[in-house]
Design an enzyme around this catalytic site. Structure first.
Site, PDB file in Angstrom:
ATOM      1  N   ASN A  12       0.873  -1.181   0.000  1.00 31.21           N
ATOM      2  CA  ASN A  12       0.000   0.000   0.000  1.00 31.21           C
ATOM      3  C   ASN A  12       0.905   1.224   0.000  1.00 31.21           C
ATOM      4  O   ASN A  12       1.514   1.546   1.013  1.00 31.21           O
ATOM      5  CB  ASN A  12      -0.882  -0.050   1.269  1.00 31.21           C
ATOM      6  CG  ASN A  12      -1.685   1.221   1.461  1.00 31.21           C
ATOM      7  OD1 ASN A  12      -1.761   2.064   0.568  1.00 31.21           O
ATOM      8  ND2 ASN A  12      -2.295   1.353   2.641  1.00 31.21           N
ATOM      9  N   LYS A  14       0.113   4.234  -0.271  1.00 31.44           N
ATOM     10  CA  LYS A  14      -0.541   5.421   0.331  1.00 31.44           C
ATOM     11  C   LYS A  14      -0.326   6.635  -0.590  1.00 31.44           C
ATOM     12  O   LYS A  14      -0.289   6.469  -1.805  1.00 31.44           O
ATOM     13  CB  LYS A  14      -0.026   5.636   1.753  1.00 31.44           C
ATOM     14  CG  LYS A  14      -0.176   4.365   2.603  1.00 31.44           C
ATOM     15  CD  LYS A  14       0.062   4.573   4.059  1.00 31.44           C
ATOM     16  CE  LYS A  14      -0.113   3.239   4.777  1.00 31.44           C
ATOM     17  NZ  LYS A  14       0.050   3.336   6.237  1.00 31.44           N
ATOM     18  N   HIS A  98      -9.289   1.193   5.247  1.00 31.29           N
ATOM     19  CA  HIS A  98      -7.998   1.307   5.934  1.00 31.29           C
ATOM     20  C   HIS A  98      -8.177   2.218   7.155  1.00 31.29           C
ATOM     21  O   HIS A  98      -8.961   3.159   7.121  1.00 31.29           O
ATOM     22  CB  HIS A  98      -6.956   1.885   4.969  1.00 31.29           C
ATOM     23  CG  HIS A  98      -5.580   1.859   5.540  1.00 31.29           C
ATOM     24  ND1 HIS A  98      -5.128   2.817   6.409  1.00 31.29           N
ATOM     25  CD2 HIS A  98      -4.573   0.962   5.402  1.00 31.29           C
ATOM     26  CE1 HIS A  98      -3.889   2.510   6.778  1.00 31.29           C
ATOM     27  NE2 HIS A  98      -3.535   1.388   6.172  1.00 31.29           N
ATOM     28  N   GLU A 100      -6.555   4.578   8.287  1.00 35.50           N
ATOM     29  CA  GLU A 100      -6.374   6.015   8.039  1.00 35.50           C
ATOM     30  C   GLU A 100      -7.651   6.622   7.479  1.00 35.50           C
ATOM     31  O   GLU A 100      -7.989   7.762   7.781  1.00 35.50           O
ATOM     32  CB  GLU A 100      -5.180   6.238   7.094  1.00 35.50           C
ATOM     33  CG  GLU A 100      -3.862   5.999   7.817  1.00 35.50           C
ATOM     34  CD  GLU A 100      -2.734   5.490   6.938  1.00 35.50           C
ATOM     35  OE1 GLU A 100      -2.840   5.570   5.696  1.00 35.50           O
ATOM     36  OE2 GLU A 100      -1.741   5.000   7.510  1.00 35.50           O
ATOM     37  N   GLU A 170      -5.118  -5.162  10.857  1.00 33.12           N
ATOM     38  CA  GLU A 170      -4.070  -4.159  11.031  1.00 33.12           C
ATOM     39  C   GLU A 170      -4.289  -3.441  12.357  1.00 33.12           C
ATOM     40  O   GLU A 170      -5.087  -2.498  12.425  1.00 33.12           O
ATOM     41  CB  GLU A 170      -4.126  -3.132   9.900  1.00 33.12           C
ATOM     42  CG  GLU A 170      -3.918  -3.715   8.524  1.00 33.12           C
ATOM     43  CD  GLU A 170      -3.345  -2.679   7.579  1.00 33.12           C
ATOM     44  OE1 GLU A 170      -2.245  -2.914   7.068  1.00 33.12           O
ATOM     45  OE2 GLU A 170      -3.969  -1.633   7.370  1.00 33.12           O
ATOM     46  N   GLY A 176       2.807   2.026  10.850  1.00 30.87           N
ATOM     47  CA  GLY A 176       3.766   3.116  10.688  1.00 30.87           C
ATOM     48  C   GLY A 176       4.517   3.461  11.965  1.00 30.87           C
ATOM     49  O   GLY A 176       5.189   4.487  12.038  1.00 30.87           O
ATOM     50  N   SER A 216       3.728  -2.450  10.279  1.00 31.99           N
ATOM     51  CA  SER A 216       5.196  -2.522  10.420  1.00 31.99           C
ATOM     52  C   SER A 216       5.777  -3.866   9.991  1.00 31.99           C
ATOM     53  O   SER A 216       6.709  -4.381  10.623  1.00 31.99           O
ATOM     54  CB  SER A 216       5.617  -2.173  11.856  1.00 31.99           C
ATOM     55  OG  SER A 216       5.226  -0.848  12.161  1.00 31.99           O
TER      56      SER A 216
HETATM   57  P1  PGA Z   1       3.055   0.088   7.734  1.00 31.29           P
HETATM   58  O1  PGA Z   1       1.559   0.345   7.205  1.00 31.29           O
HETATM   59  O2  PGA Z   1       3.546  -1.165   7.077  1.00 31.29           O
HETATM   60  O3  PGA Z   1       3.805   1.313   7.325  1.00 31.29           O
HETATM   61  O4  PGA Z   1       2.959  -0.064   9.228  1.00 31.29           O
HETATM   62  C1  PGA Z   1       0.675  -0.722   7.018  1.00 31.29           C
HETATM   63  C2  PGA Z   1      -0.608  -0.206   6.416  1.00 31.29           C
HETATM   64  O5  PGA Z   1      -1.002   0.927   6.717  1.00 31.29           O
HETATM   65  O6  PGA Z   1      -1.251  -0.904   5.618  1.00 31.29           O
END
Ligand code: PGA
Length: 254
Positions: A12, A14, A98, A100, A170, A176, A216
């Site tokens: 992803n 983003k 997601h 976010e 997740e 992140g 992560s």
């Molecule tokens: P990350 O994000 O691997 O940077 O922790 C995962 C995601 O948001 O799908």
């Protein structure tokens, strides 16, 4: 790695990468991964790069995903993109709900569910994201939160549709942040989600549906996570932006 369900590892991106950067990334990914068949590989660039990435991966085993879509098919929805428009670029997967988007665009389970129905109607496979916040985990509410999200997002989808969908667990506190769920924490929630799907549908659907872990994921922890019995892949954010690290996550998972 010998698992009954084929692993699916998705990157992803983003809101990152210009078209030129995306092309450069794909050029290198193709050399490294272009013929791998043991894992389903998906990259999810921003909408603006879909057209060029779609052309660039045409003769590879890498598949294309989008990061979001509208629940509507067309019409007066300024700034939105419909499933049919994604299909024009041979998009096969779409990330829905997601954390976010749940947090910043206030997406609800009800909306995510409508999007999942629209995705299925267009033969796109939704990657439906669920996960608890740190506060919810510490309050002992993880299972309750996951249950509400899974039940809400899958409402009125039939068993066949759920088998085609991908669920992504997740934990919000792991996205992140560099904090990965421990293998035990991940396996616990994945097994819980699978049991929930068995309860809502049946054992066949539960054994079929693939559940990705996200938060992560890095080359160094990919293998131990992918080896867990109920983990069927990864949704990778930060580490999918770098060609080497995304390729290593895939290679370390095979
Ligand atoms: P990350 O994000 O691997 O940077 O922790 C995962 C995601 O948001 O799908």
């Amino acid at each position: 790695m010998n698992k009954t369900r084929k692993l699916i590892i998705a990157g992803n991106w983003k809101m990152n990468k210009t078209v030129a950067e995306a092309q450069d990334m794909v050029r290198r990914l193709k050399i490294d991964l272009g013929t791998i068949k043991d894992v389903d590989m998906v990259i999810c660039p921003p909408f603006t790069a879909l057209a060029e990435v779609s052309k660039a991966i045409i003769d590879t085993t890498i598949r294309l995903g989008a990061q979001n879509m509208s629940e509507n098919n067309f019409g007066a929805h300024t700034g939105e993109i419909a499933a049919g428009m994604l299909k024009e670029f041979s998009v096969r997967y779409v990330i829905l709900g997601h954390s976010e988007r749940r947090q910043f665009q206030k997406e609800t389970n009800e909306l995510i569910c409508k999007k999942a129905h629209a995705a299925h109607a267009a033969s796109l496979k939704p990657i439906i994201c669920v996960g608890e916040t740190l506060e919810e985990r510490e309050a002992g509410k993880t299972q309750k939160v996951i249950e509400t999200q899974v039940v809400g997002c899958l409402k009125n989808l039939n068993g066949g549709q759920v088998m085609e969908a991908i669920l992504a667990y997740e934990p919000v506190w792991a996205i992140g942040t560099g904090k990965t769920a421990t293998p035990d924490q991940a396996q616990d929630v994945h097994a819980y989600i699978r049991a929930l799907v068995a309860q809502l549908y049946d054992e066949t659907v539960a054994q079929h549906v693939r559940i990705q872990y996200g938060g992560s994921v890095k080359p160094g922890n990919a293998r131990e996570l992918m080896e867990l019995p109920d983990v069927d892949g990864a949704l990778v954010g930060g580490a999918s932006l770098d060609e080497r690290s995304f390729a290593d996550i895939i290679k370390n998972s095979i």
